[in-house]
Motif scaffolding. Structure first.
Motif, short mmCIF file in Angstrom:
data_model
loop_
_atom_site.label_atom_id
_atom_site.label_comp_id
_atom_site.label_asym_id
_atom_site.label_seq_id
_atom_site.Cartn_x
_atom_site.Cartn_y
_atom_site.Cartn_z
N ARG A 1 -86.00 17.52 48.65
CA ARG A 1 -86.60 16.31 49.28
C ARG A 1 -85.40 16.08 50.81
O ARG A 1 -85.83 15.48 51.41
N LEU A 2 -84.07 16.66 50.08
CA LEU A 2 -82.95 16.64 51.48
C LEU A 2 -83.27 17.37 52.32
O LEU A 2 -83.49 17.22 53.70
N ALA A 3 -83.88 18.85 51.98
CA ALA A 3 -84.00 19.57 53.22
C ALA A 3 -85.65 18.44 54.55
O ALA A 3 -85.83 19.03 55.79
N PHE A 4 -86.57 17.78 53.52
CA PHE A 4 -87.66 17.37 54.79
C PHE A 4 -87.19 16.14 55.50
O PHE A 4 -87.24 16.38 56.90
N ALA A 5 -85.52 15.43 54.71
CA ALA A 5 -85.17 13.95 55.11
C ALA A 5 -84.68 14.95 56.05
O ALA A 5 -84.69 14.11 57.45
N GLY A 6 -83.76 15.64 56.07
CA GLY A 6 -82.62 16.57 56.88
C GLY A 6 -83.28 17.14 58.64
O GLY A 6 -82.96 16.85 59.87
N SER A 7 -84.53 17.04 57.44
CA SER A 7 -85.43 18.28 58.94
C SER A 7 -85.46 17.48 60.01
O SER A 7 -85.95 17.51 61.02
N GLY A 8 -86.42 16.07 60.15
CA GLY A 8 -86.74 14.74 60.66
C GLY A 8 -85.59 14.87 61.90
O GLY A 8 -85.30 14.12 62.59
N LEU A 9 -83.92 14.16 61.04
CA LEU A 9 -82.69 14.10 61.18
C LEU A 9 -82.47 15.05 62.01
O LEU A 9 -81.99 14.59 63.09
N LEU A 10 -82.35 16.64 62.03
CA LEU A 10 -81.69 17.27 62.88
C LEU A 10 -83.25 17.62 64.38
O LEU A 10 -82.37 18.21 65.91
N ALA A 11 -84.42 17.57 63.98
CA ALA A 11 -85.28 16.86 64.97
C ALA A 11 -84.42 15.84 65.76
O ALA A 11 -84.24 15.74 67.13
N ALA A 12 -84.81 14.85 64.98
CA ALA A 12 -84.21 13.43 65.90
C ALA A 12 -82.59 13.98 66.90
O ALA A 12 -82.86 13.47 67.86
N THR A 13 -81.81 14.73 66.23
CA THR A 13 -80.37 14.84 66.75
C THR A 13 -80.64 15.62 68.43
O THR A 13 -79.63 15.74 69.24
N MET A 14 -81.73 16.82 68.09
CA MET A 14 -81.86 17.46 69.49
C MET A 14 -81.86 16.61 70.39
O MET A 14 -81.82 17.40 71.63
N ASP A 15 -82.58 15.79 69.45
CA ASP A 15 -83.65 14.85 71.20
C ASP A 15 -82.71 14.35 71.79
O ASP A 15 -82.03 13.72 72.90
N GLY A 16 -81.45 14.01 71.74
CA GLY A 16 -80.44 12.64 71.63
C GLY A 16 -79.41 13.40 71.98
O GLY A 16 -79.00 12.86 72.99
N ILE A 17 -79.13 14.61 71.65
CA ILE A 17 -79.06 15.16 72.40
C ILE A 17 -78.77 15.84 73.83
O ILE A 17 -77.87 15.41 75.42
N GLU A 18 -80.05 15.55 73.92
CA GLU A 18 -80.25 16.94 75.00
C GLU A 18 -81.05 15.25 76.07
O GLU A 18 -80.80 15.21 77.27
N ASP A 19 -81.49 14.31 75.29
CA ASP A 19 -81.28 12.91 76.56
C ASP A 19 -80.09 12.24 76.67
O ASP A 19 -79.57 10.97 77.66
N GLY A 20 -78.88 12.20 76.24
CA GLY A 20 -77.94 11.85 76.15
C GLY A 20 -77.21 10.94 75.54
O GLY A 20 -76.37 9.96 75.77
N THR A 21 -78.30 9.83 74.86
CA THR A 21 -77.73 9.03 73.81
C THR A 21 -77.38 9.02 72.81
O THR A 21 -77.14 8.10 72.18
N LEU A 22 -77.24 10.24 72.67
CA LEU A 22 -76.36 10.34 70.97
C LEU A 22 -75.26 11.50 71.58
O LEU A 22 -74.88 12.32 72.09
N LYS A 23 -73.89 10.16 70.22
CA LYS A 23 -72.85 11.16 70.99
C LYS A 23 -72.30 11.16 69.69
O LYS A 23 -71.79 11.07 68.65
N ALA A 24 -71.33 12.76 69.40
CA ALA A 24 -70.56 12.47 68.07
C ALA A 24 -69.70 12.23 67.98
O ALA A 24 -68.82 11.60 68.34
N VAL A 25 -69.38 11.47 66.69
CA VAL A 25 -68.64 10.73 66.35
C VAL A 25 -66.99 11.32 65.46
O VAL A 25 -68.11 11.82 64.31
N PRO A 26 -65.88 11.29 65.51
CA PRO A 26 -65.08 12.29 64.43
C PRO A 26 -65.65 11.54 63.03
O PRO A 26 -65.53 10.93 62.76
N GLN A 27 -65.40 12.62 62.03
CA GLN A 27 -65.49 11.89 60.34
C GLN A 27 -63.99 10.98 60.12
O GLN A 27 -63.42 11.43 60.69
#
Length: 310
Positions: free
Chosen positions: A168-194
């Protein structure tokens, strides 16, 4: 962006598929572990990620180590903007981490900083967690310690094995990874320290770790079996041979059995723990196929008072 995807096992394939299907980014190549022996003949077999990439006509790189000069030279030649990673299986050296402008972004199957390490799903089940999830983060040289881009959450169901939950996590996570790539590409997503609090580690579970202690409470036994299924497989000893435990169920109203003591009814097999009993549902004897525990018990003829783990 131009991407080079790194991953090896079946659990990484949904993420690769999601990136290919998005159409927004170019998956220029895939990095995976070298072919490994598999099956009875022990023939060399390409990883699931390599097989999927070959089907899609994507270049496949299989360095023995990701610090190999030939691999690093080819990676520089491709010039990826970002390298998404899912269960690649090797530590990435600084020289490789520095090549893509946007770094290497890992999809990890826990809600970081909880369960950093090799076996987050198994440890979450074994610890009795009710909620887990997946996290995308920028890889640093520390163990799963980099800043976070995003998360998805997933409930841990009472009967989940690590195999069920990981799928289940593999499929849920696949969408998250694709969305992360989109956010990095268009500059709307910034990494936040843990956060500094809530850190736990999930070391690889060995075969010895999966040895059931019948003096432990029934809930602990149940979680161990589910967390170790399908791999490495929870086990006990019966008549000096290993018996693999595939599925059990807790039985709170049976408190009459000592730890490891077996009780066999017509269609049920119970075993005592440090609290109340568990029922053995599916087992696998050494050299045999998986079978219902009741069928196994009929075959071995268990006398009253015989114990597991002796």
């Amino acid at each position: 962006m131009k991407l080079v995807f790194a991953g090896t096992p079946e659990v990484a394939v949904p993420a690769l598929d999601a990136l290919i299907a998005s159409g927004r980014h170019e998956v220029a190549a895939v990095v995976t572990r070298p072919d490994a022996p598999a099956g009875r003949g022990r023939h060399l077999v390409a990883s699931p990620v390599a097989q999927r990439a070959q089907e899609a006509g994507i270049e496949v790189l299989k360095p023995m180590k990701p610090r190999d000069e030939e691999f690093l030279a080819r990676l520089r030649e491709i010039g990826p903007d970002c390298c998404p990673v899912v269960a690649y299986g090797a530590l990435l050296p600084r020289v490789a981490l520095d090549i893509p402008a946007q770094g290497w972004v890992n999809l990890h199957f826990s809600l970081l900083p909880a369960w950093r390490g090799a076996a987050p799903v198994q440890h979450a089940i074994m610890a009795g967690d009710e909620i887990t999830g997946a996290t995308t983060f920028l890889i640093e040289e520390g163990l799963d310690s980099g800043p976070v881009y995003g998360t998805v959450t997933e409930e841990i169901r009472p009967t989940d094995t690590s195999g069920d939950l990981l799928t289940r996590l593999a499929f849920a996570g696949s969408g998250l990874l694709a969305a992360t790539m989109d956010g990095i590409e268009d500059g709307t997503l910034k990494a936040v320290p843990q956060p500094a609090d809530g850190i736990s580690t999930a070391s690889k579970i060995t075969v010895e770790d999966a040895h059931i202690d019948w003096a432990a409470p029934a809930l602990r036994v149940d979680r161990m079996v589910r967390g170790c299924t399908p791999a490495p497989g929870a086990w006990t000893v019966f008549r000096a041979e290993r018996l693999k435990l595939i599925q059990v169920a807790t039985v709170p109203d049976r408190t009459d059995l000592a730890p490891g003591e077996l009780s066999v009814a017509k269609n049920n097999v119970y075993v005592g723990t440090g609290s109340y009993a568990v029922e053995l549902l599916w087992v696998q004897a050494q050299g045999k196929k998986p079978m219902r525990a009741a069928d196994w018990a009929r075959g071995v003829r268990i006398p009253s008072g015989e114990r597991l783990g002796v």
